[in-house]
Every structure is written in C-alpha cells, then in structure tokens.
Design a protein around this motif. Structure first.
Motif, PDB file in Angstrom:
ATOM      1  N   VAL A  87     -10.792  15.500  -0.758  1.00 29.49           N
ATOM      2  CA  VAL A  87     -12.197  15.624  -0.374  1.00 29.49           C
ATOM      3  C   VAL A  87     -13.057  14.599  -1.103  1.00 29.49           C
ATOM      4  O   VAL A  87     -14.029  14.076  -0.540  1.00 29.49           O
ATOM      5  CB  VAL A  87     -12.712  17.061  -0.609  1.00 29.49           C
ATOM      6  CG1 VAL A  87     -12.773  17.404  -2.092  1.00 29.49           C
ATOM      7  CG2 VAL A  87     -14.075  17.266   0.031  1.00 29.49           C
ATOM      8  N   ASP A 103     -23.710  19.245   3.212  1.00 27.64           N
ATOM      9  CA  ASP A 103     -22.630  20.060   3.758  1.00 27.64           C
ATOM     10  C   ASP A 103     -23.252  20.940   4.833  1.00 27.64           C
ATOM     11  O   ASP A 103     -23.852  21.969   4.536  1.00 27.64           O
ATOM     12  CB  ASP A 103     -21.977  20.896   2.656  1.00 27.64           C
ATOM     13  CG  ASP A 103     -20.767  21.684   3.156  1.00 27.64           C
ATOM     14  OD1 ASP A 103     -20.585  21.765   4.386  1.00 27.64           O
ATOM     15  OD2 ASP A 103     -20.034  22.228   2.324  1.00 27.64           O
ATOM     16  N   ASP A 111     -15.854  23.518  -0.933  1.00 30.81           N
ATOM     17  CA  ASP A 111     -15.841  22.053  -1.006  1.00 30.81           C
ATOM     18  C   ASP A 111     -17.151  21.534  -1.587  1.00 30.81           C
ATOM     19  O   ASP A 111     -17.156  20.550  -2.341  1.00 30.81           O
ATOM     20  CB  ASP A 111     -15.586  21.450   0.373  1.00 30.81           C
ATOM     21  CG  ASP A 111     -14.134  21.594   0.811  1.00 30.81           C
ATOM     22  OD1 ASP A 111     -13.259  21.758  -0.066  1.00 30.81           O
ATOM     23  OD2 ASP A 111     -13.870  21.546   2.025  1.00 30.81           O
ATOM     24  N   TYR A 184     -21.175  16.122   5.703  1.00 33.81           N
ATOM     25  CA  TYR A 184     -19.844  16.739   5.649  1.00 33.81           C
ATOM     26  C   TYR A 184     -19.807  17.918   6.604  1.00 33.81           C
ATOM     27  O   TYR A 184     -20.690  18.778   6.573  1.00 33.81           O
ATOM     28  CB  TYR A 184     -19.568  17.203   4.217  1.00 33.81           C
ATOM     29  CG  TYR A 184     -18.191  17.770   3.984  1.00 33.81           C
ATOM     30  CD1 TYR A 184     -17.099  16.935   3.784  1.00 33.81           C
ATOM     31  CD2 TYR A 184     -17.989  19.147   3.934  1.00 33.81           C
ATOM     32  CE1 TYR A 184     -15.833  17.460   3.560  1.00 33.81           C
ATOM     33  CE2 TYR A 184     -16.737  19.675   3.706  1.00 33.81           C
ATOM     34  CZ  TYR A 184     -15.660  18.827   3.522  1.00 33.81           C
ATOM     35  OH  TYR A 184     -14.406  19.353   3.298  1.00 33.81           O
ATOM     36  N   ASP A 186     -17.265  20.998   8.245  1.00 31.96           N
ATOM     37  CA  ASP A 186     -16.016  21.760   8.223  1.00 31.96           C
ATOM     38  C   ASP A 186     -16.186  22.965   9.140  1.00 31.96           C
ATOM     39  O   ASP A 186     -16.242  24.110   8.690  1.00 31.96           O
ATOM     40  CB  ASP A 186     -15.678  22.198   6.793  1.00 31.96           C
ATOM     41  CG  ASP A 186     -14.368  22.966   6.706  1.00 31.96           C
ATOM     42  OD1 ASP A 186     -13.597  22.967   7.686  1.00 31.96           O
ATOM     43  OD2 ASP A 186     -14.112  23.598   5.661  1.00 31.96           O
ATOM     44  N   LYS A 233     -13.707  17.806   8.253  1.00 34.14           N
ATOM     45  CA  LYS A 233     -12.476  18.443   7.794  1.00 34.14           C
ATOM     46  C   LYS A 233     -11.864  19.210   8.958  1.00 34.14           C
ATOM     47  O   LYS A 233     -12.530  20.016   9.598  1.00 34.14           O
ATOM     48  CB  LYS A 233     -12.772  19.390   6.635  1.00 34.14           C
ATOM     49  CG  LYS A 233     -11.535  19.995   5.983  1.00 34.14           C
ATOM     50  CD  LYS A 233     -11.935  20.853   4.797  1.00 34.14           C
ATOM     51  CE  LYS A 233     -10.733  21.435   4.074  1.00 34.14           C
ATOM     52  NZ  LYS A 233     -11.146  22.279   2.915  1.00 34.14           N
TER      53      LYS A 233
END
Length: 267
Positions: A87, A103, A111, A184, A186, A233
């Motif tokens: 990461v 994020d 993360d 980011y 995910d 991710k």
C-alpha cells in the motif's frame, strides 16, 4: 437505517449512551440483552468502552470494532514492514515524499491508519452511517491514547474523518480538479461464494455494508480530483474498476493495487 439492526448497552453505565444512539439512528434499543440471546435482529451495535458491531445468536462470531491503538493494527504499525508494504508503494511513498491521501472508501480505516503511520496526512470518507460511527469511536480512543504516547499523537494528527452524508462519488465531484495528491479507493467487492476468505468476525461487517454497486462510478471523479494518482485496491482476480486498464499494478499477498497515474511522483 436498516431495521435488521438494534442497539444494546454493554453495561448498565452505558445504557444512557445506547438510548441516545438509538434515538439518533432511529433504531430500537434492547437495553442490556446480550448478543447471544438475541434472535430478532441479525446484528446489534453494542455501546461500551468500544463501539462494537456484533452478530447475534449463540454461535455468532466475534464483534467488529475500529481499534487504532491495539490489536492487529498495533502489530502492523510496529512490525508491518514500513515503506516496503504494497500500500505504501502504491500511493508513492518514498524518502522525503509522503503525499496527502483521500481515502474515499475508508471502511474500518485500516489502510488509512497504515498510511498515517508512515507519514501521510489521510482524510477518510465513509458513507455508511454505522461504519462512520465505528470510525469516529476508533479515532476518539486513538486521540485519548495519544495524550501519553508521542508516536500515537503524531499519527492521530494525520488521520481525520470527513463528517458528511454524501456518497463518495458526489463528494469527489465537488472537489477542485487535481486538489488531492492521491485518491485511494477500496470499494467492497462481492464475495465469491464458499471460496471467499472472509474472517468469521467480518461476516457481520460484510452483511451490514454489502457490496458497492456503484463502485465503477468512483473512478472518474477520483481521477479528476487527484494530482499524482488514483489507487484502487482490488482482489487479485477482480476486473478493473469501470473496465479501465490502469497505468500499472502492484500485487500484494491477498490482492492488487491498480494505479492510474496523472503526474509522476517526485523522485
């Protein structure tokens, strides 16, 4: 809020907080009833020293909470491999460069916390109101522990949670172009039946959150909002987000990081 969720208190002293949360979320409060004795709701939020999401019934797995101070994240902070972690490589961390990271699908913040331990300022977005409360609770306890721990104090100063009720895609669309060094993502990926390696204690979390049906809608506004790169991710065998091939990918032990580059990070 889902009617499949209720609120309980861990102790009699926690009952006022449980009743307040019940009113806040418009969910029933079952007072001090233990999760193992509850059959009418598949999940409960337990108010206590930690806010916990608990599956119910006699054979239910353990609870889920956000713990930035102890447990697995404390071990990862001390022994996780530092800047060699996938990461860290994915967001572009290197000597003298610790990008500010958004994020946009924070989940339980794992993360985000790792990136904050490595020197990045990380702002978390989480649209699910229950998961948002779990993150708030984890941050509260991190800040309390940081008073007497200089290392945690520095980390706590780099980790924040956006207080909003907008979907991530809409929130990203409101950001100025190239205003975030790294975005980011995910998004929750659907489990692949019996072969899915989901820890038992995460069953309640996955049941609550479900899969992100609108995940593909995140990539375009995320890439617009980033300056250096957007990192996604994914499980190793998952298709590319929105069907868009990344600039490059890094593989980790249990997944991969797809990187969509706009500008090269400083060398």
């Amino acid at each position: 809020m889902s009617p499949a969720l209720a609120i309980i208190a861990a102790t009699i002293d926690d009952l006022p907080a449980a009743q307040q949360l019940s009113r806040q979320l418009s969910l029933p409060c079952l007072d001090l009833l233990p999760p193992s004795e509850i059959n009418d709701f598949p999940q409960v939020l337990s108010c206590g020293e930690q806010l916990k999401l608990c599956a119910t019934g006699r054979k239910a797995p353990g609870p889920v909470s956000v713990d930035f101070v102890g447990g697995a994240l404390a071990h990862r902070r001390k022994f996780g491999g530092g800047k060699t972690q996938p990461v860290a490589k994915a967001v572009g961390i290197r000597s003298g460069f610790h990008p500010r990271v958004l994020d946009a699908t924070a989940g339980l913040g794992r993360d985000a916390f790792v990136l904050a331990t490595l020197g990045c300022e990380v702002q978390m977005l989480e649209r699910n109101p229950v998961v948002h409360l779990l993150l708030q609770d984890g941050l509260r306890r991190l800040q309390e522990a940081s008073i007497s721990d200089p290392e945690l104090n520095a980390i706590a100063g780099r980790l924040t949670l956006v207080d909003h009720d907008l979907p991530a895609a809409e929130w990203l669309q409101r950001q100025d172009a190239a205003s975030w060094p790294v975005v980011y993502l995910d998004p929750m990926f659907p489990s692949r039946g019996k072969s899915a390696k989901v820890k038992k204690e995460m069953v309640a979390f996955h049941h609550l959150v479900g899969e992100d049906q609108d995940a593909d809608e995140l990539l375009e506004p995320a890439f617009r909002a980033c300056y250096y790169r957007t990192v996604v991710k994914r499980p190793k065998l998952a298709p590319y987000l929105a069907g868009r091939k990344p600039t490059l990918s890094f593989e980790g032990k249990s997944g991969r990081f797809d990187i969509y580059t706009k500008h090269g990070v400083p060398g």
